[in-house]
Design an enzyme around this catalytic site. Structure first.
Site, PDB file in Angstrom:
ATOM      1  CG  HIS A   1      -1.710  -1.182   1.462  1.00 21.44           C
ATOM      2  ND1 HIS A   1      -3.020  -1.265   1.042  1.00 21.44           N
ATOM      3  CD2 HIS A   1      -1.439  -2.370   2.056  1.00 21.44           C
ATOM      4  CE1 HIS A   1      -3.520  -2.456   1.379  1.00 21.44           C
ATOM      5  NE2 HIS A   1      -2.579  -3.142   1.993  1.00 21.44           N
TER       6      HIS A   1
ATOM      7  NE  ARG B   1      -2.177   4.110   3.618  1.00 15.70           N
ATOM      8  CZ  ARG B   1      -2.551   2.832   3.751  1.00 15.70           C
ATOM      9  NH1 ARG B   1      -3.067   2.160   2.728  1.00 15.70           N
ATOM     10  NH2 ARG B   1      -2.460   2.241   4.922  1.00 15.70           N
TER      11      ARG B   1
ATOM     12  CG  ASN C   1      -6.285  -0.021   0.721  1.00 18.29           C
ATOM     13  OD1 ASN C   1      -5.338  -0.229  -0.030  1.00 18.29           O
ATOM     14  ND2 ASN C   1      -6.204  -0.207   2.026  1.00 18.29           N
TER      15      ASN C   1
ATOM     16  CE  LYS D   1      -7.193  -6.869  -0.915  1.00 14.82           C
ATOM     17  NZ  LYS D   1      -6.266  -5.932  -0.307  1.00 14.82           N
TER      18      LYS D   1
ATOM     19  CG  HIS E   1      -3.357 -10.458   4.670  1.00 17.21           C
ATOM     20  ND1 HIS E   1      -4.658 -10.844   4.525  1.00 17.21           N
ATOM     21  CD2 HIS E   1      -3.321  -9.134   4.391  1.00 17.21           C
ATOM     22  CE1 HIS E   1      -5.370  -9.794   4.171  1.00 17.21           C
ATOM     23  NE2 HIS E   1      -4.604  -8.760   4.069  1.00 17.21           N
TER      24      HIS E   1
ATOM     25  CG  ASP F   1      -0.944  -5.930   4.325  1.00 16.14           C
ATOM     26  OD1 ASP F   1      -1.273  -4.943   3.641  1.00 16.14           O
ATOM     27  OD2 ASP F   1      -1.676  -6.416   5.215  1.00 16.14           O
TER      28      ASP F   1
ATOM     29  CG  HIS G   1      -1.403   3.159   9.184  1.00 16.55           C
ATOM     30  ND1 HIS G   1      -2.496   3.770   8.609  1.00 16.55           N
ATOM     31  CD2 HIS G   1      -1.531   1.841   8.897  1.00 16.55           C
ATOM     32  CE1 HIS G   1      -3.262   2.857   8.020  1.00 16.55           C
ATOM     33  NE2 HIS G   1      -2.682   1.676   8.177  1.00 16.55           N
TER      34      HIS G   1
END
Ligand code: DOR
Length: 443
Positions: free
Chosen positions: A64, A66, A96, A149, A235, A306, A310
């Site tokens: 990810h 972003r 996402n 996905k 996962h 994965d 953050h």
């Protein structure tokens, strides 16, 4: 007259499909062009790999980054910079994002953003939603798209396909393998009261419990079979799912993550707090043991990171308002090499999981093995190097890893992409040269 190459890698132990051999490798026009003794051949660049091990380029099929999204967390440049520093040669990036990647325009926009800014080769998932279900058959075939996905359980972002009817609509749309986050959203919602404000992060695997994962994977496998669709289950975290998945290897491939293979509850929550919070959660040692058994009996097909960036500020919010996800694209190769050094898997199996596995699952064109005519992608490693993973080595804008301070044996020494040495001895060379990955089903 002697032959001329763009690059010759000299004297490494090279992992070919036939096994490990000490040989030179000649590269021309970005492809593997020769093996054998190339001492007398000319080359624009010569790479001394004596005492090093030359593996096929490691592919991370779950990151990810972003983009588009909040720039202070990550973007395609910083994310792929971390990847090459960690020995990764290609990444598949998740949908996402903000806004979510669910349209042809969004995929085209990502490829525009990636060109000239990605250090690795790249491909993008298209996110499934009840709104775009009927268009997915077209969207999954776009250039630079690695497939669909589907989030069956809600995680970071708004993408969700929760109920059987909509999951079936997605599975009926298109033909490529569908990649799935498998947690049962109905059960997650029912159990939300377990993690009201003030709950401890060690409740995370109680809320998102074994039954949440198993129920979803049972539903997914039933629906995949009814709709004649292949699936890739991301996962996987439970012993029970591994048992189930072993009965469906004709239609289901399986990914596991280094953090689920390395950490275990409850210790990880005591030591790391919300830095260990992710979806699906890190569980007790009996599950970790089962994941290792599945790595070694072949049920597992690949390892992804994965990578979920953050910030430390966000992670410092009190649970459950802290976000889920660990960084990881840069630490996968060192962590897994350390597991090799500790005898938990062979280097042959590492190569199968990190290169051949993703190539087989996604039908990647021209990558995933060291063989004539394949892209000259290599992860060159020093199996004996002892290094400590530290936050200041991490290129992610978020600047942290859950493995800060961990000493490992085995380290990526160079990352070579289509014959270009983009990382050597922790230094970036060249410029971001990443190109879209190509797939056999959509050539
Ligand atoms: O923990 C997670 N974080 N799991 C996911 O599935 C998504 C990821 C994220 O994007 O933050």
């Amino acid at each position: 007259m002697s032959e001329t190459f763009d690059l010759i890698i000299h004297g490494g132990t090279v992992f070919t499909p036939g096994g490990a051999v000490v040989t030179d490798v000649g590269v021309r026009a970005g492809k593997i062009a020769a093996f054998g003794d190339l001492k007398s051949a000319d080359a624009a660049e010569k790479f001394d790999a004596r005492h090093l091990t030359v593996l096929p380029g490691c592919i991370d099929e779950q990151v990810h980054f972003r983009e588009p999204g909040p720039i202070h967390k990550e973007d395609l440049e910083s994310g792929t910079r971390g990847a090459v520093l960690g020995g990764i040669t290609a990444v598949f990036e998740m949908p996402n994002t903000d806004p979510a990647t669910t349209t042809a325009d969004a995929i085209a926009d990502k490829i525009r953003r990636a060109t000239g800014r990605c250090w690795t080769d790249f491909a993008f998932y298209v996110g499934a939603s009840p709104e775009n279900a009927e268009e997915l058959g077209v969207l999954e075939r776009l250039p630079g798209c690695c497939g669909i996905k589907m989030f069956m359980g809600s995680s970071t972002g708004s993408l969700l396909v929760a109920d059987d009817a909509n999951v079936a609509r997605v599975l009926r749309s298109g033909s490529r393998r569908v990649t799935v986050h498998s947690e049962d959203d109905m059960r997650l919602q029912e159990r939300l009261t377990l993690v009201r404000d003030g709950a401890d992060v060690s409740m995370h695997p109680e809320w998102r419990d074994v039954e949440t994962a198993v129920r979803s994977t049972q539903r997914l496998l039933r629906l995949a079979r009814e709709n004649h669709r292949r699936v890739h289950v991301l996962h996987v975290t439970t012993a029970e799912e591994m048992e189930l998945l072993a009965q469906h290897k004709d239609i289901a491939t399986v990914e596991v993550l280094p953090q689920h293979l390395t950490l275990a509850a409850p210790e990880c929550y005591q030591k790391l707090g919300t830095l260990a919070q992710m979806n699906p959660p890190i569980r007790e040692a009996r599950h970790r043991d089962a994941l290792w058994a599945a790595v070694n009996n072949g049920v597992v097909d690949c390892i992804g990171s994965d990578h979920a960036p953050h910030t430390l500020e966000e992670k410092a919010r009190p649970y459950p308002r802290s976000p889920s996800g660990l960084t990881g694209v840069q630490t996968t190769v060192p962590l897994m090499l350390d597991h090799v050094a500790k005898g938990r898997l062979t280097l042959q199996r590492f190569v199968d999981l990190m290169s051949a596995g993703p190539a087989r699952i996604f039908g990647i064109a021209g990558k995933g093995r060291v063989a004539f005519g394949y892209d000259a992608d290599f992860t060159v490693v020093d199996l004996a190097a002892r290094r400590t993973i530290t936050n200041d080595w991490i290129a992610s804008r978020t600047g942290w890893t859950a493995f800060d301070g961990m000493e490992v044996t085995g380290w990526p020494k160079a990352t070579i992409i289509r014959g270009q040495v983009v990382m050597r001895d922790d230094e970036l060379l060249q410029k971001p040269i990443g190109e879209p990955v190509r797939f056999q089903e959509t050539l």
